[in-house]
Design a protein around this motif. Structure first.
Motif, PDB file in Angstrom:
ATOM      1  N   ASN A   1       0.823  -1.205   0.000  1.00 18.01           N
ATOM      2  CA  ASN A   1       0.000   0.000   0.000  1.00 18.01           C
ATOM      3  C   ASN A   1       0.857   1.256   0.000  1.00 18.01           C
ATOM      4  O   ASN A   1       0.560   2.239  -0.700  1.00 18.01           O
ATOM      5  N   GLU A   2       1.923   1.248   0.800  1.00 22.02           N
ATOM      6  CA  GLU A   2       2.808   2.410   0.871  1.00 22.02           C
ATOM      7  C   GLU A   2       3.507   2.651  -0.468  1.00 22.02           C
ATOM      8  O   GLU A   2       3.631   3.795  -0.920  1.00 22.02           O
TER       9      GLU A   2
ATOM     10  N   HIS B   1       3.189   5.996  -2.881  1.00 20.60           N
ATOM     11  CA  HIS B   1       4.374   6.835  -2.715  1.00 20.60           C
ATOM     12  C   HIS B   1       4.698   7.587  -4.006  1.00 20.60           C
ATOM     13  O   HIS B   1       4.621   7.039  -5.099  1.00 20.60           O
TER      14      HIS B   1
ATOM     15  N   SER C   1       5.972   2.297  12.929  1.00 16.61           N
ATOM     16  CA  SER C   1       5.800   3.482  12.079  1.00 16.61           C
ATOM     17  C   SER C   1       7.128   4.104  11.680  1.00 16.61           C
ATOM     18  O   SER C   1       7.294   4.562  10.541  1.00 16.61           O
TER      19      SER C   1
ATOM     20  N   LEU D   1       8.950   2.038   8.766  1.00 13.46           N
ATOM     21  CA  LEU D   1       8.306   1.830   7.471  1.00 13.46           C
ATOM     22  C   LEU D   1       9.048   2.500   6.318  1.00 13.46           C
ATOM     23  O   LEU D   1       9.386   1.855   5.318  1.00 13.46           O
ATOM     24  N   LYS D   2       9.340   3.792   6.437  1.00 16.22           N
ATOM     25  CA  LYS D   2      10.031   4.481   5.336  1.00 16.22           C
ATOM     26  C   LYS D   2      11.467   3.982   5.160  1.00 16.22           C
ATOM     27  O   LYS D   2      11.912   3.791   4.018  1.00 16.22           O
TER      28      LYS D   2
END
Length: 324
Positions: free
Chosen positions: A13-14, A18, A59, A62-63
């Motif tokens: 999803n990310e 993005h 969280s 994640l990036k």
């Protein structure tokens, strides 16, 4: 417990949402294209699984996990140019769909965007993670150069080959796990064990790739079986066969390597038969199991409850058993 399939869906999803940039479209569309081709996404998943051992809040991881995958795809885009590869994951490579210059420039931007995804790392961890990212990135490039060097050599040893794939493939898996551990708050010894686990699993993973290219099920493998044989690629199997072959077997193997004009299917079957005669498949499987066993031993040595490691261990077992 964060299950691998749940974390993978979060990552998907990310990546879908993005933005890497918009204009000029010719620069950013190739990035969206290669990232949309999917792939296993197991490198960023390893980062999240490692972080989940030490923290319930993923969280912050994640990036940075996404950064690992963007960097990996940057290397693929440039590797495809160097290899003159026509296909990537069954679709035209970026330099084929656009051109080499576009692929080079878009790849450069991907590397920059990989750094962008590291910018939100907490200040007390930033220097360590950036240093390790840079060291790993340089090692991956060193491995690619060694791989290209081997193309013009006839005497590559097993030790040299393992050293090359450690750099080209394994160090990034080690970094992916190490990164998750650092972001999750693991102690120094645990971070070291996570890196060692990824490094050894990476060696097993690449040797499994070499094996599947020859002995894999075409309906499951996802690409042409025997491609490495056709291209005379210096894989673990070919290096071991050249070392072990004697007499007529060695003469026949060297004949197939030297031939410039041949029937692809005939060559694959002939070389595969030589491998089978020499027991290369069984020897390679033994090596694969050894490296995965070392990786699992490092994970089992982590001083946390087994329930915290369960998701990562389950996923690693899937890597061991994969058929594609």
């Amino acid at each position: 417990m964060n299950k691998p399939e749940h974390l993978l869906q979060i990552l998907q999803n990310e990546f879908e949402n993005h933005s890497y940039g918009e204009e000029p479209a010719e620069l950013y569309e190739p990035i969206r294209y290669i990232m949309s081709l999917g792939g296993k996404r197991f490198r960023p998943l390893l980062t999240l699984l490692a972080a989940s051992i030490y923290s319930y809040d993923l969280s912050l991881a994640l990036k940075p996990a996404m950064s690992v995958e963007v960097f990996h795809n940057f290397t693929l885009m440039h590797d495809d140019i160097m290899d003159r590869a026509p296909l990537r994951r069954g679709k035209p490579t970026v330099h084929e769909k656009w051109n080499a210059n576009t692929a080079i420039l878009s790849g450069d931007v991907m590397l920059i965007r990989a750094y962008d995804l590291l910018l939100d790392i907490p200040k007390d961890q930033f220097r360590q993670i950036l240093h390790r990212f840079n060291q790993t990135a340089a090692e991956v490039c060193e491995g690619q150069q060694l791989d290209m060097n081997f193309e013009t050599r006839s005497n590559v040893t097993e030790e040299e080959y393992i050293g090359m794939i450690r750099l080209k493939t394994s160090v990034l898996l080690g970094y992916a796990l190490e990164l998750g551990g650092i972001l999750g708050g693991a102690d120094e010894e645990s971070v070291r064990l996570l890196y060692a686990a990824g490094e050894n699993m990476g060696l097993g993973f690449q040797l499994k790739d070499d094996l599947l290219d020859v002995f894999g099920d075409p309906s499951k493998f996802g690409k042409q079986v025997g491609g490495d044989i056709i291209a005379n690629k210096k894989t673990f199997l070919l290096i071991e066969a050249l070392t072990k072959a004697e007499g007529t077997l060695k003469t026949e193997l060297e004949k197939w390597i030297a031939l410039e004009t041949f029937d692809n299917d005939e060559k694959v079957e002939a070389v595969k038969k030589i491998y089978e005669t020499l027991g290369i498949k069984e020897f390679t499987e033994q090596k694969i199991n050894e490296y995965f066993a070392r990786g699992l031993a490092s994970l089992h040595a982590l001083k946390v409850e087994n329930s915290r490691k369960e998701a990562l261990l389950t996923f690693v077992q899937q890597l061991v058993e994969r058929e594609k």
